[in-house]
Design an enzyme around this catalytic site. Structure first.
Site, PDB file in Angstrom:
ATOM      1  N   LYS A  35     -92.773  85.913  -6.524  1.00 36.64           N
ATOM      2  CA  LYS A  35     -91.451  86.501  -6.799  1.00 36.64           C
ATOM      3  C   LYS A  35     -90.492  85.399  -7.258  1.00 36.64           C
ATOM      4  CE  LYS A  35     -90.426  86.125  -1.892  1.00 36.64           C
ATOM      5  NZ  LYS A  35     -90.481  86.854  -0.614  1.00 36.64           N
ATOM      6  N   TYR A 258     -65.312  62.969  -8.998  1.00 29.68           N
ATOM      7  CA  TYR A 258     -64.218  63.881  -8.664  1.00 29.68           C
ATOM      8  C   TYR A 258     -63.766  63.665  -7.230  1.00 29.68           C
ATOM      9  CZ  TYR A 258     -65.109  66.490 -12.942  1.00 29.68           C
ATOM     10  OH  TYR A 258     -65.256  66.852 -14.249  1.00 29.68           O
TER      11      TYR A 258
END
Ligand SMILES: *Cc1c(COP(=O)(O)O)cnc(C)c1O
Length: 369
Positions: A35, A258
């Site tokens: 899956k 950042y």
């Protein structure tokens, strides 16, 4: 030149891990669980690397169709069954086995008019809720559902999914769920399917006739801790690699990225790596998350370097004090052989499953035969 990030998918490792499943569960047949685009690895690789599985288990009808188009003629199991009555016919046209977990699915199957010439019985995996409280019938009405499907000429297997098999030392709980499962099906002889990777690795009293390994086929840990599979002889299948595309020489006190989360404790070099959260590298990875940097002149030798500063969309930054030879173009492994994906995941507060599945479509994949 293309941006250097690349996910190599090692089909040899898939074959090796499938062999390990067979060693651990020698009498069981194997549903290879593929899956979520084969846990992020892509169907192309698993169709090749897991071709000797007894069947493939997945979620979507489109994926089942894709497998058939690729020539797979063996069993396919739809792990959540179908989502509407109209999909039932389609699922059977593709010769899929279906998980059945609600009464409405049972009614739809009863109402389906099976043509007389269809002599091969339709295969159903009837799912029992043994405590996960996600999908499945409670033991109190499980037997009734089994008999209804049996009366409607389906071939029915018994199935459950353990809530705690992912924990290494949780035998009482898995044992109790397995006891409940066995007590509920007592006297109704049919194939059983209970075992995910955690059960296969750590709770082998509860294996059943068809095991359903997912994560261990990809070489990661059901518990999310690499230490738990370090001696299980599994091999990582996905190798996420990139390169250093920039270098900065920092002075003591300079900040990185950042928010300036990381501050250089001394003069040091940092490497800028082409790989960020838009590639699937977790933004939640803190300073100190390991990457592996190869020696400039060799693929085989290298050192672990820690990340420093906030992971950004397209880049991450690493402390190069362990790697004085590193330069622009040096190979960096984000996860794979030298850095288990589970270690990155654990630092980032998640499990390897999530990182593998979240590999971004923009990362090119290379299937290694
Ligand atoms: C995903 C899934 C599996 C595989 O689980 P792993 O922990 O990856 O081995 C097995 N059975 C069911 C029903 C699943 O949904």
């Amino acid at each position: 030149m293309e941006r250097p990030i690349l996910a190599s998918i090692d089909t040899k490792a898939l074959r090796h891990n499938l062999t390990r499943v067979r060693e651990l569960a020698p009498t069981a047949k194997v549903w290879a669980v593929i899956k979520a685009n084969a846990y992020g690895h892509g169907f192309a690789a698993v169709i090749d690397g897991l071709a000797s599985a007894d069947g493939f288990a997945l979620l979507d009808l489109q994926d089942a169709r894709l497998l058939r188009e690729n020539g797979w003629q063996g069993p396919i199991l739809l792990l959540e069954g179908v989502f509407s009555a109209t999909d039932l016919k389609l699922a059977f046209e593709l010769n899929c086995c279906l998980v059945v977990h609600t009464e409405s699915q049972v009614s739809a199957l009863e109402a389906l008019d099976l043509k007389p010439h269809q002599t091969k019985p339709r295969q159903i995996y009837l799912k029992m809720n043994t405590g996960m409280n996600r999908l499945g019938f409670n033991p109190s009405n499980y037997r009734e559902m089994f008999h209804r499907l049996h009366a409607a000429a389906y071939s029915v297997s018994h199935m459950t999914h353990f809530a705690n098999a992912d924990q290494v030392d949780c035998l009482p709980s898995v044992g109790a769920q397995d006891d409940l499962f066995k007590a509920t099906i007592a006297g109704i002889s049919a194939n059983t399917s209970t075992a995910n990777s955690g059960t296969i690795l750590w709770h082998r009293t509860a294996l059943g006739d068809w095991v359903r390994p997912g994560i261990m086929l990809y070489g990661a840990s059901p518990s999310g801790r690499y230490a738990d599979i370090a001696h299980a002889n599994l091999q990582p299948v996905m190798h996420l690699r990139s390169q250093i595309i920039g270098i900065q020489a920092l002075k003591k006190g300079d900040r990185v990225g950042y928010g300036g989360r990381y501050q250089a404790p001394e003069a040091m070099r940092i490497g800028i790596v082409a790989g960020g959260y838009a590639d699937g590298y977790p933004r939640s990875a803190p300073d100190g998350t390991p990457v592996w940097v190869a020696d400039a002149n060799s693929d085989g030798n290298g050192v672990i370097c820690p990340t420093v500063g906030q992971v950004s969309m397209d880049m991450l930054t690493i402390d190069l004090r362990n790697a004085p030879q590193a330069k622009i173009g040096s190979l960096v492994e984000l996860w794979g052989t030298h850095v288990p994906v589970d270690d990155v995941a654990q630092m980032a507060g998640t499990i390897g499953y999530e990182l593998l599945c979240a590999l971004a479509p923009r990362v090119p994949k290379q299937v290694i035969k």
